[in-house]
Design a protein around this motif. Structure first.
Motif, PDB file in Angstrom:
ATOM      1  N   GLY A  83      94.580 -79.827 -40.465  1.00  0.00           N
ATOM      2  CA  GLY A  83      93.964 -80.970 -39.812  1.00  0.00           C
ATOM      3  C   GLY A  83      94.642 -81.254 -38.488  1.00  0.00           C
ATOM      4  N   VAL A  84      94.110 -82.240 -37.773  1.00  0.00           N
ATOM      5  CA  VAL A  84      94.706 -82.676 -36.517  1.00  0.00           C
ATOM      6  C   VAL A  84      95.506 -83.943 -36.795  1.00  0.00           C
ATOM      7  N   SER A  85      96.722 -84.004 -36.253  1.00  0.00           N
ATOM      8  CA  SER A  85      97.666 -85.039 -36.667  1.00  0.00           C
ATOM      9  C   SER A  85      98.474 -85.564 -35.492  1.00  0.00           C
ATOM     10  N   THR A  86      98.943 -86.775 -35.668  1.00  0.00           N
ATOM     11  CA  THR A  86     100.025 -87.313 -34.849  1.00  0.00           C
ATOM     12  C   THR A  86     101.265 -87.260 -35.723  1.00  0.00           C
ATOM     13  N   GLN A  87     102.214 -86.388 -35.359  1.00  0.00           N
ATOM     14  CA  GLN A  87     103.327 -86.074 -36.256  1.00  0.00           C
ATOM     15  C   GLN A  87     104.653 -86.626 -35.732  1.00  0.00           C
ATOM     16  N   PRO A  88     105.611 -86.809 -36.666  1.00  0.00           N
ATOM     17  CA  PRO A  88     106.909 -87.362 -36.276  1.00  0.00           C
ATOM     18  C   PRO A  88     107.787 -86.355 -35.540  1.00  0.00           C
ATOM     19  N   SER A  89     108.828 -86.897 -34.945  1.00  0.00           N
ATOM     20  CA  SER A  89     109.935 -86.134 -34.398  1.00  0.00           C
ATOM     21  C   SER A  89     111.224 -86.643 -35.048  1.00  0.00           C
ATOM     22  N   ASN A  90     112.255 -85.796 -35.063  1.00  0.00           N
ATOM     23  CA  ASN A  90     113.542 -86.250 -35.592  1.00  0.00           C
ATOM     24  C   ASN A  90     114.317 -86.958 -34.480  1.00  0.00           C
ATOM     25  N   VAL A  91     113.975 -88.237 -34.338  1.00  0.00           N
ATOM     26  CA  VAL A  91     114.528 -89.101 -33.305  1.00  0.00           C
ATOM     27  C   VAL A  91     114.882 -90.437 -33.955  1.00  0.00           C
ATOM     28  N   HIS A  92     116.060 -90.975 -33.618  1.00  0.00           N
ATOM     29  CA  HIS A  92     116.479 -92.280 -34.119  1.00  0.00           C
ATOM     30  C   HIS A  92     115.660 -93.397 -33.459  1.00  0.00           C
ATOM     31  N   PRO A  93     115.611 -94.584 -34.077  1.00  0.00           N
ATOM     32  CA  PRO A  93     114.909 -95.709 -33.443  1.00  0.00           C
ATOM     33  C   PRO A  93     115.450 -96.087 -32.064  1.00  0.00           C
ATOM     34  N   ASN A  94     116.716 -95.750 -31.764  1.00  0.00           N
ATOM     35  CA  ASN A  94     117.250 -96.007 -30.422  1.00  0.00           C
ATOM     36  C   ASN A  94     116.945 -94.865 -29.445  1.00  0.00           C
ATOM     37  N   TYR A  95     116.078 -93.959 -29.855  1.00  0.00           N
ATOM     38  CA  TYR A  95     115.604 -92.835 -29.054  1.00  0.00           C
ATOM     39  C   TYR A  95     116.734 -91.894 -28.612  1.00  0.00           C
ATOM     40  N   THR A  96     117.505 -91.502 -29.612  1.00  0.00           N
ATOM     41  CA  THR A  96     118.436 -90.388 -29.478  1.00  0.00           C
ATOM     42  C   THR A  96     118.096 -89.356 -30.544  1.00  0.00           C
ATOM     43  N   ARG A  97     118.420 -88.099 -30.265  1.00  0.00           N
ATOM     44  CA  ARG A  97     118.152 -87.023 -31.217  1.00  0.00           C
ATOM     45  C   ARG A  97     118.865 -87.317 -32.543  1.00  0.00           C
ATOM     46  N   SER A  98     118.151 -87.130 -33.645  1.00  0.00           N
ATOM     47  CA  SER A  98     118.750 -87.169 -34.970  1.00  0.00           C
ATOM     48  C   SER A  98     118.799 -85.742 -35.491  1.00  0.00           C
ATOM     49  N   TYR A  99     120.001 -85.270 -35.866  1.00  0.00           N
ATOM     50  CA  TYR A  99     120.130 -83.862 -36.236  1.00  0.00           C
ATOM     51  C   TYR A  99     121.286 -83.683 -37.208  1.00  0.00           C
ATOM     52  N   ALA A 100     121.611 -82.437 -37.523  1.00  0.00           N
ATOM     53  CA  ALA A 100     122.513 -82.140 -38.629  1.00  0.00           C
ATOM     54  C   ALA A 100     123.832 -82.924 -38.608  1.00  0.00           C
ATOM     55  N   PRO A 101     124.495 -83.133 -37.457  1.00  0.00           N
ATOM     56  CA  PRO A 101     125.747 -83.899 -37.488  1.00  0.00           C
ATOM     57  C   PRO A 101     125.614 -85.324 -38.009  1.00  0.00           C
ATOM     58  N   ASP A 102     124.384 -85.840 -38.116  1.00  0.00           N
ATOM     59  CA  ASP A 102     124.218 -87.170 -38.708  1.00  0.00           C
ATOM     60  C   ASP A 102     124.683 -87.202 -40.158  1.00  0.00           C
ATOM     61  N   TYR A 103     124.705 -86.042 -40.807  1.00  0.00           N
ATOM     62  CA  TYR A 103     125.241 -85.982 -42.170  1.00  0.00           C
ATOM     63  C   TYR A 103     126.732 -86.306 -42.207  1.00  0.00           C
ATOM     64  N   LEU A 104     127.432 -86.158 -41.092  1.00  0.00           N
ATOM     65  CA  LEU A 104     128.863 -86.439 -41.079  1.00  0.00           C
ATOM     66  C   LEU A 104     129.160 -87.910 -41.328  1.00  0.00           C
TER      67      LEU A 104
ATOM     68  N   HIS B  15     118.344 -95.605 -20.138  1.00  0.00           N
ATOM     69  CA  HIS B  15     119.661 -96.149 -20.464  1.00  0.00           C
ATOM     70  C   HIS B  15     119.626 -97.667 -20.642  1.00  0.00           C
ATOM     71  N   ALA B  16     118.618 -98.308 -20.057  1.00  0.00           N
ATOM     72  CA  ALA B  16     118.460 -99.750 -20.241  1.00  0.00           C
ATOM     73  C   ALA B  16     117.745-100.091 -21.551  1.00  0.00           C
ATOM     74  N   GLY B  17     117.329 -99.053 -22.286  1.00  0.00           N
ATOM     75  CA  GLY B  17     116.646 -99.273 -23.557  1.00  0.00           C
ATOM     76  C   GLY B  17     115.160 -99.526 -23.413  1.00  0.00           C
ATOM     77  N   ASN B  18     114.625 -99.275 -22.219  1.00  0.00           N
ATOM     78  CA  ASN B  18     113.200 -99.472 -21.985  1.00  0.00           C
ATOM     79  C   ASN B  18     112.434 -98.173 -22.206  1.00  0.00           C
ATOM     80  N   THR B  19     111.118 -98.301 -22.377  1.00  0.00           N
ATOM     81  CA  THR B  19     110.284 -97.118 -22.543  1.00  0.00           C
ATOM     82  C   THR B  19     110.375 -96.249 -21.301  1.00  0.00           C
ATOM     83  N   SER B  20     110.545 -94.936 -21.516  1.00  0.00           N
ATOM     84  CA  SER B  20     110.797 -94.016 -20.413  1.00  0.00           C
ATOM     85  C   SER B  20     110.241 -92.644 -20.765  1.00  0.00           C
TER      86      SER B  20
END
Length: 543
Positions: free
Chosen positions: A157-178, A298-303
């Motif tokens: 199907g056609v979808s709008t899919q997620p990305s592995n990104v935190h709510p503060n718009y930084t990459r969420s990835y394997a080191p988050d397990y630390l 960096h100001a936390g605004n949409t960019s």
């Protein structure tokens, strides 16, 4: 239990190229990349392909483009039902994958298929370009249904899919397990392993590149990825005896399948110049605009620096066209060389009933230019143009390759030969997919957003043109699997269902190399699921 993690690369958790979503792709080919390449590929005009792999804490999860999706139920059930891996099926892997993530609810996604308590943050990106709003209705006009729960094992199907990104718009990835780690975990960074040490066939530890020996009290877990886990096994004496003997490496355990069964997704792309009223991610090619957008970020605004792709479609060949589906099915069904269990499975996906539930094609709506021709240089009148790119990915190529060491020298890269486009199906599929990308772009309402096909361009229109375009422009999408496959030895296996290397003790492989069958999805959710299951196995073995 004490755990030592040895990583060849540095800690990149504070590097903007890794952390900022809109910097995706900027680290490829740089200091955090092993910068591996293939041998020349005859099926692709003897081109040498990049094989980007992460040399940094978190590995390739630090470099990827943050696509978060999942394969079909049938493909994972086949691991157990057809390939003989008892306990590895959709149910067990789905539960493990859900443990990895915490999804931020969105009106663009339903309820099923997402986790709520894991360390990896996922969300639907808040940047959805204006012209992307035509994406879903365009695919609906081509006969594909909308899918608002595409991660629940039914991806078509056609979808709008997620990305592995935190709510503060930084990459969420394997080191988050630390963040879950305790004092029993030790990181040893910028340290390369030269080989695994054995007493007989029992792994006892590792020797580092500088000659230091580290002894393992319980076991060794190899997670160097699909291109380097098999290489490290071979350097340690596990693999094809003929190869090892030719390099004067003592054979610890003969396993001819080490480094074989290399499978990878192949992609083709087409780019289109937008009408003047639309603006794309290409805006960041203007240094003044990029500085403004970075300040907003960096100001936390949409960019624009928030942006990751969210428009995806998983497609059966019948949606491309019934004639294309029939032609490709006939091509594969008449190929008597497809005798292995893996090839038989891939063949089955082209015929009913599985052709209705297992995708054969992925199409990605990628804002901005992504291709081989290159974005126009500053001296060109086209510099500053705004574009979007449609990326098409063949999900089950029939070409299979290999990766093997060529030297006892750890620093010598392995010979990587994926055999891209070597099977007739792969070339025919890629050519048909390239044509389909034009069809998608020419379908309303998407057609109203652009005025010129930038790549490949209208000069490409005959069968011969399209085949030449495919040979010259097919790329890898960097999803290698299968080189330490979880299979019985007789079927080309390297690890068993506990991820232990066949014929050894105290040695497991836990990474994408154990995936026996290339899935119809990007790899990272599946790799997290494999790792979650592996952690349970290790804890159970040593309680």
């Amino acid at each position: 239990m004490r755990v030592l993690v040895i990583e060849a690369g540095p800690d990149g958790r504070h590097d903007a190229g890794i952390v900022i979503p809109g910097r995706k792709g900027s680290t490829l080919g740089g200091q955090y990349d092993w910068n591996l390449t293939t041998v020349p590929q005859p099926g692709a005009n003897d081109r040498v392909f990049a094989q980007n792999r992460g040399k940094v804490l978190g590995g390739s999860s630090a470099l990827n483009l943050m696509t978060w999706d999942r394969t079909s139920i049938a493909e994972l059930d086949a691991w157990e039902q057809t390939l003989g891996n008892t306990g590895w099926n959709w149910s067990s892997l789905y539960a493990a994958m859900l443990k990895a993530e915490t999804f931020q609810p969105s009106s663009l996604y339903g309820e099923e298929g997402v986790g709520k308590t894991g360390p990896i943050g996922t969300l639907i990106n808040r940047i959805i370009p204006r012209h992307q709003r035509t994406w879903t209705p365009t695919l609906l006009n081509l006969g594909l249904a909308e899918n608002r729960e595409s991660l629940n094992g039914h991806p078509i199907g056609v979808s709008t899919q997620p990305s592995n990104v935190h709510p503060n718009y930084t990459r969420s990835y394997a080191p988050d397990y630390l963040r879950l780690a305790k004092a029993n975990l030790v990181l040893k960074l910028e340290t390369r392993v030269a080989k695994i040490n054995f007493a007989g066939t029992t792994a006892t530890g590792v020797t580092l590149e500088d000659g230091v020996i580290i002894t393992a009290c319980r076991e060794v877990i190899l997670s160097a990825g699909s291109l380097q886990s098999p290489a490290l096994l071979e350097l340690s004496g596990i693999g094809d005896a003929t190869l090892l003997s030719s390099l004067s490496i003592p054979v610890v355990k003969e396993l001819p399948a080490v480094g074989q069964n290399l499978q990878d997704h192949i992609r083709i792309q087409a780019s289109f110049q937008l009408q003047p009223e639309y603006h794309s991610f290409d805006a960041l090619k203007n240094t003044s605009r990029a500085a403004i957008e970075l300040s907003q970020y960096h100001a936390g605004n949409t960019s624009f620096y928030d942006y990751t792709a969210s428009g995806y479609a998983y497609v059966p060949w019948t949606t491309v066209s019934p004639a294309t589906a029939a032609r490709l099915e006939s091509l594969v069904q008449n190929d008597t060389s497809l005798t292995s269990p893996i090839d038989q499975l891939k063949r089955s996906y082209l015929s009913p009933p599985l052709s209705h539930t297992v995708p054969q094609v992925e199409v990605i709506f990628s804002d901005g230019y992504t291709g081989l021709q290159g974005y126009p240089p500053p001296t060109s009148p086209l510099h500053g143009m705004h574009t979007f790119t449609l990326i098409g990915v063949v999900q089950h190529p029939l070409s299979r390759g290999s990766v093997h060491i060529t030297s006892r020298n750890t620093s010598q890269p392995p010979a990587i030969d994926p055999h891209y486009l070597s099977h007739p199906y792969d070339l025919s599929a890629t050519t048909a997919l390239a044509r389909f990308l034009r069809t998608v772009a020419q379908t309303p309402p998407l057609r109203a957003t652009w005025h010129t096909e930038y790549e490949p361009g209208v000069a490409v229109h005959t069968d011969a043109h399209w085949e030449a375009y495919a040979r010259a422009n097919t790329l890898s999408i960097y999803h290698p699997v299968g080189t330490c496959a979880m299979l019985p030895v007789a079927d080309g296996g390297v690890v068993d269902t506990q991820l232990r290397v066949h014929g050894t003790r105290g040695l497991r492989v836990v990474d994408a190399s154990v995936i026996p069958l290339l899935p119809s999805a990007h790899l990272q959710t599946l790799v997290y699921g494999i790792a979650e299951r592996a952690a349970e196995m290790v804890v159970e073995a040593h309680q």
